[in-house]
Design an enzyme around this catalytic site. Sequence first.
Site: not given
Length: 476
Positions: A18, A20-21, A137
């Site tokens: 789904l 990425s980071g 965040d």
Amino acid sequence: MPLAEGSTFAGFTIVRQLGSGGMGEVYLARHPRLPRQDALKVLRADVSADGEYRARFNREADAAASLWHPHIVAVHDRGEFDGQLWIDMDFVDGTDTVSLLRDRYPNGMPGPEVTEIITAVAEALDYAHERRLLHRDVKPANILIANPDSPDRRIMLADFGIAGWVDDPSGLTATNMTVGTVSYAAPEQLMGNELDGRADQYALAATAFHLLTGSPPFQHANPAVVISQHLSASPPAIGDRVPELTPLDPVFAKALAKQPKDRYQRCVDFARALGHRLGGAGDPDDTRVSQPVAVAAPAKRSLLRTAVIVPAVLAMLLVMAVAVTVREFQRADDERAAQPARTRTTTSAGTTTSVAPASTTRPAPTTPTTTGAADTATASPTAAVVAIGALCFPLGSTGTTKTGATAYCSTLQGTNTTIWSLTEDTVASPTVTATADPTEAPLPIEQESPIRVCMQQTGQTRRECREEIRRSNGWP
């Protein structure tokens, strides 16, 4: 390496990736026992290897799993498999507000829609704060909307328990904040000070500002400058961006105040004031004193790590910010001194074009005017001159290279880093190789990759790319 479709991880069957980071990947996965599909977040092995990080991950994931709210993405399970931490969450079939801005509302969303979103998120945040859990965040990318075109759509806040650890000993969160979260982070979070719910309220206000105008409160290609603005610059008047939103100026002046004591005490207080000024329900002068929930302080060792690590990173960034600021003032003086020479006129086929000096501010749209045989078009550029491979934000913004090509603020594949690129989509990992400079110490991969992107996309040498990126990022 990303998990392959159809493979099994911790009993889950991977359906597809789904996203990425910098900390890992998120997959759509089939539950090992129940007839459902979940969102499975798998952290990178190097992140998972840190013992203190692992302990904090488990502790905060457990706390997040205790949250049960209609506007919070539920956490179901967590664990470790093959040396990688993972967390199992609800899969939200829909979109996020970043995508809504990009695809439908590039200049800002309608007020009633923003009010609905911010109110839902505010309720979720206050619910968590009452249970002594911060988010840390809050940003458009973490606000998900299930069934966005349906009357029964759901607004949900994601990433509770795994996002925004300001005392991250591995430095990963601090790195991420310099290119993404920094656009919304409260001053006390950037300084590594003790936090309460008003830090999330600040981030929620910055998010609302972005949703209403199409851009965050503070903007600059260098994250260090944005940090300095969060710490010292007055909150921008939203009416200067969108004149019809001028009635919201006092709301954002309070919500984005530098000192927590000067902000709204609860997130719903901010949402109520926002809704009233936008024509909804609420009391614009709601001054009821609601004591902010103080989140339990971590152990002394963690506080010491916060005090050392975050200010150290911040100090480095502020040095960069000072250098950039000095350079900007010097350049502004040079431009004022040589203004006539900077406006150049070229004539071709009876067309005259006047080009004004580049600006980092967003000018009003300009419509070309034609006058028959001597057609004349006067335009002010809407984007600053940027260096390919240099840091940028917000994601999706555009600039112009020194050659006149359009540059896009895009994500570097496999990271949370946003850099200027000649391609609009995610920047693929560079394949070009470069001969090492014997006079230079080897660079970490997060600095080397953007240099190679520049080389691959522009054909410049490694030294040329490195110097352009260094100057653009404000590095000494």
